[in-house]
Design a protein around this motif. Structure first.
Motif, PDB file in Angstrom:
ATOM      1  N   ARG A   1       1.035  -1.063   0.256  1.00 39.42           N
ATOM      2  CA  ARG A   1       0.277  -0.344  -0.266  1.00 39.42           C
ATOM      3  C   ARG A   1       0.775   1.285   0.092  1.00 39.42           C
ATOM      4  NH1 ARG A   1      -3.797   2.288   5.256  1.00 39.42           N
ATOM      5  NH2 ARG A   1      -1.103   2.227   5.813  1.00 39.42           N
ATOM      6  N   ALA A   2       1.761   1.441   0.533  1.00 38.14           N
ATOM      7  CA  ALA A   2       3.108   2.362   0.901  1.00 38.14           C
ATOM      8  C   ALA A   2       3.690   2.677  -0.719  1.00 38.14           C
ATOM      9  CB  ALA A   2       3.610   2.250   1.976  1.00 38.14           C
ATOM     10  N   ALA A   3       4.193   1.993  -0.797  1.00 32.66           N
ATOM     11  CA  ALA A   3       4.929   1.674  -2.041  1.00 32.66           C
ATOM     12  C   ALA A   3       3.336   2.747  -3.269  1.00 32.66           C
ATOM     13  CB  ALA A   3       4.995   0.384  -2.707  1.00 32.66           C
ATOM     14  N   CYS A   4       2.916   1.541  -3.343  1.00 30.45           N
ATOM     15  CA  CYS A   4       1.253   2.014  -4.129  1.00 30.45           C
ATOM     16  C   CYS A   4       1.571   3.994  -4.130  1.00 30.45           C
ATOM     17  CB  CYS A   4       0.072   1.729  -4.105  1.00 30.45           C
ATOM     18  SG  CYS A   4       0.258  -0.263  -5.028  1.00 30.45           S
ATOM     19  N   LEU A   5       0.996   4.436  -3.079  1.00 30.76           N
ATOM     20  CA  LEU A   5       0.368   5.500  -2.993  1.00 30.76           C
ATOM     21  C   LEU A   5       1.538   6.792  -3.083  1.00 30.76           C
ATOM     22  CD1 LEU A   5      -1.943   5.424   0.836  1.00 30.76           C
ATOM     23  CD2 LEU A   5      -2.510   5.311  -1.335  1.00 30.76           C
ATOM     24  N   GLN A   6       2.864   5.948  -2.724  1.00 30.04           N
ATOM     25  CA  GLN A   6       4.116   6.975  -3.260  1.00 30.04           C
ATOM     26  C   GLN A   6       4.102   6.865  -4.596  1.00 30.04           C
ATOM     27  OE1 GLN A   6       6.463   8.432  -0.885  1.00 30.04           O
ATOM     28  NE2 GLN A   6       7.807   9.354  -3.340  1.00 30.04           N
ATOM     29  N   ARG A   7       3.504   5.614  -5.445  1.00 24.56           N
ATOM     30  CA  ARG A   7       3.826   6.239  -6.676  1.00 24.56           C
ATOM     31  C   ARG A   7       2.870   6.872  -7.045  1.00 24.56           C
ATOM     32  NH1 ARG A   7       3.454   0.000  -8.165  1.00 24.56           N
ATOM     33  NH2 ARG A   7       3.526   0.891 -10.577  1.00 24.56           N
ATOM     34  N   SER A   8       1.760   7.118  -6.926  1.00 17.97           N
ATOM     35  CA  SER A   8       0.818   7.708  -7.019  1.00 17.97           C
ATOM     36  C   SER A   8       0.848   9.048  -6.683  1.00 17.97           C
ATOM     37  CB  SER A   8      -1.085   7.188  -6.357  1.00 17.97           C
ATOM     38  OG  SER A   8      -1.552   8.132  -6.013  1.00 17.97           O
ATOM     39  N   GLN A   9       1.456   9.359  -5.888  1.00 15.90           N
ATOM     40  CA  GLN A   9       1.682  10.857  -5.958  1.00 15.90           C
ATOM     41  C   GLN A   9       2.992  11.492  -6.632  1.00 15.90           C
ATOM     42  OE1 GLN A   9       3.683  11.243  -1.467  1.00 15.90           O
ATOM     43  NE2 GLN A   9       1.707  10.836  -0.452  1.00 15.90           N
ATOM     44  N   GLU A  10       4.018  10.426  -7.002  1.00 16.71           N
ATOM     45  CA  GLU A  10       4.661  11.010  -8.274  1.00 16.71           C
ATOM     46  C   GLU A  10       4.442  11.425  -9.244  1.00 16.71           C
ATOM     47  OE1 GLU A  10       7.754   7.998  -8.017  1.00 16.71           O
ATOM     48  OE2 GLU A  10       8.585   8.622  -6.073  1.00 16.71           O
ATOM     49  N   ALA A  11       2.880  10.384  -9.848  1.00 16.65           N
ATOM     50  CA  ALA A  11       2.639  10.041 -11.323  1.00 16.65           C
ATOM     51  C   ALA A  11       1.780  11.195 -11.070  1.00 16.65           C
ATOM     52  CB  ALA A  11       1.394   9.062 -11.415  1.00 16.65           C
ATOM     53  N   TYR A  12       1.356  11.461  -9.746  1.00 12.88           N
ATOM     54  CA  TYR A  12       0.365  13.440  -9.593  1.00 12.88           C
ATOM     55  C   TYR A  12       1.023  14.594 -10.069  1.00 12.88           C
ATOM     56  CZ  TYR A  12      -3.070  16.566  -7.980  1.00 12.88           C
ATOM     57  OH  TYR A  12      -3.623  17.734  -7.792  1.00 12.88           O
ATOM     58  N   ALA A  13       2.357  13.888  -9.731  1.00 10.07           N
ATOM     59  CA  ALA A  13       3.051  15.501  -9.707  1.00 10.07           C
ATOM     60  C   ALA A  13       3.850  15.789 -11.070  1.00 10.07           C
ATOM     61  CB  ALA A  13       4.607  15.163  -8.380  1.00 10.07           C
ATOM     62  N   ASN A  14       3.602  14.304 -11.751  1.00 11.76           N
ATOM     63  CA  ASN A  14       4.071  14.367 -13.296  1.00 11.76           C
ATOM     64  C   ASN A  14       2.797  15.026 -13.811  1.00 11.76           C
ATOM     65  OD1 ASN A  14       6.826  13.774 -12.376  1.00 11.76           O
ATOM     66  ND2 ASN A  14       6.051  11.398 -12.522  1.00 11.76           N
ATOM     67  N   GLY A  15       1.713  15.081 -13.412  1.00 11.07           N
ATOM     68  CA  GLY A  15       1.007  15.003 -14.354  1.00 11.07           C
ATOM     69  C   GLY A  15      -0.060  14.031 -14.769  1.00 11.07           C
ATOM     70  N   ASP A  16       0.144  12.700 -14.362  1.00  8.82           N
ATOM     71  CA  ASP A  16       0.013  11.866 -15.012  1.00  8.82           C
ATOM     72  C   ASP A  16      -1.483  11.422 -13.901  1.00  8.82           C
ATOM     73  OD1 ASP A  16      -1.489   9.016 -16.037  1.00  8.82           O
ATOM     74  OD2 ASP A  16       0.882   8.770 -15.969  1.00  8.82           O
ATOM     75  N   GLY A  17      -2.725  12.335 -14.362  1.00  5.97           N
ATOM     76  CA  GLY A  17      -3.819  11.617 -13.616  1.00  5.97           C
ATOM     77  C   GLY A  17      -4.156  10.607 -13.620  1.00  5.97           C
ATOM     78  N   ALA A  18      -4.765  10.055 -14.177  1.00  3.80           N
ATOM     79  CA  ALA A  18      -4.958   8.481 -15.040  1.00  3.80           C
ATOM     80  C   ALA A  18      -4.024   7.321 -13.677  1.00  3.80           C
ATOM     81  CB  ALA A  18      -5.091   8.262 -15.965  1.00  3.80           C
ATOM     82  N   ALA A  19      -3.302   7.466 -13.944  1.00  6.96           N
ATOM     83  CA  ALA A  19      -2.087   6.640 -13.593  1.00  6.96           C
ATOM     84  C   ALA A  19      -2.259   6.696 -11.843  1.00  6.96           C
ATOM     85  CB  ALA A  19      -0.518   6.413 -13.494  1.00  6.96           C
ATOM     86  N   ALA A  20      -2.398   7.812 -11.702  1.00 10.86           N
ATOM     87  CA  ALA A  20      -2.001   8.436  -9.913  1.00 10.86           C
ATOM     88  C   ALA A  20      -3.573   7.493  -9.150  1.00 10.86           C
ATOM     89  CB  ALA A  20      -2.243   9.971 -10.150  1.00 10.86           C
TER      90      ALA A  20
END
Length: 248
Positions: free
Chosen positions: A44-63
């Motif tokens: 879960r922690a890994a997914c949330l970290q990757r989600s934040q990174e995707a959001y910061a990169n502008g990839d809302g769908a992946a986030a």
């Protein structure tokens, strides 16, 4: 109440979950469930970290997808922790291992033990029980030998307006459930599980409090009724939990 038991804030009471000699199979099953919960917490922690990174990169769908995946791992984590807590509680409180007026909280995370104890207190009060022995352990197997469960049990008693006393071995607490002072002659010296002569109580498990109707004695002159006292105590508990969440 549903809550998360992540590896960051969950604290098990003691390194040894069982209060008696247990089979290796039982030990392994308990450890298996807790390890599965820890794996899901890590995922879960890994997914949330990757989600934040995707959001910061502008990839809302992946986030969004990663956030949903993280929630799924969180749900599995709670499921495995719940299975582990029910398993250890059942093993430590099986017939012949704990008396009718005794509840053993060994091996539970502090928040798990808190919920079970609150249910047990409500159930006991609704059935006219006047006291309860709570096995909390002496902290011998905890880091730095610090008792983590005992302070929480004492806090619950204070917030519910219940009198209590530490028994002779410091690993067990005697609680008066009717609000009256503790009578020291009723506080058992630790010699295995004990109960008052002739005392009998209906069988109980953590789900009973939700299944059984509650019946309280009528208020005496100048005193709150049992139902009102319990309600006041539970309201105080809820407020304090919310404060702990906000401050944490």
């Amino acid at each position: 109440m549903s809550h998360e038991m992540s590896t960051q804030h969950a604290t098990r009471v003691g390194a040894r979950p069982f209060n008696h000699n247990q089979s290796q199979a039982a030990e392994e099953e308990y450890d298996r469930l807790r390890n599965l919960a820890r794996q899901e917490a890590s995922n879960r922690a890994a997914c949330l970290q990757r989600s934040q990174e995707a959001y910061a990169n502008g990839d809302g769908a992946a986030a969004h997808a990663l956030s949903q995946e993280g929630k799924e791992h969180g749900a599995k984590m709670e499921m495995f922790n719940k299975q582990a807590s029910e398993f250890i509680f059942r093993e430590n409180n099986a017939d012949g291992r704990a008396a009718a007026d005794t509840i053993d909280l060994h091996g539970l995370y502090v928040d798990e033990a808190e919920e079970i104890l609150e249910e047990r207190i409500r159930y006991a009060q609704s059935h006219g029980q006047t006291h309860l022995h709570v096995v909390v352990g002496r902290g011998n197997h905890s880091p730095d030998h610090v008792q983590k469960l005992k302070p929480r049990v004492e806090q619950i008693c204070r917030e519910l307006g219940l009198q209590y006393h530490t028994e002779s071995n410091e690993g067990r607490i005697y609680i008066k459930l009717d609000g009256s002072p503790v009578e020291m002659q009723h506080v058992s010296k630790w010699d295995g599980y004990q109960t008052h002569p002739g005392y009998q109580q209906p069988p109980w498990h953590p789900q009973h409090a939700q299944q059984q109707p509650q019946h309280y004695q009528a208020a005496g002159e100048g005193q709150y009724g049992e139902a009102e006292k319990v309600a006041r105590g539970l309201l105080s508990r809820l407020i304090n939990k919310l404060l702990r969440m906000l401050c944490g």
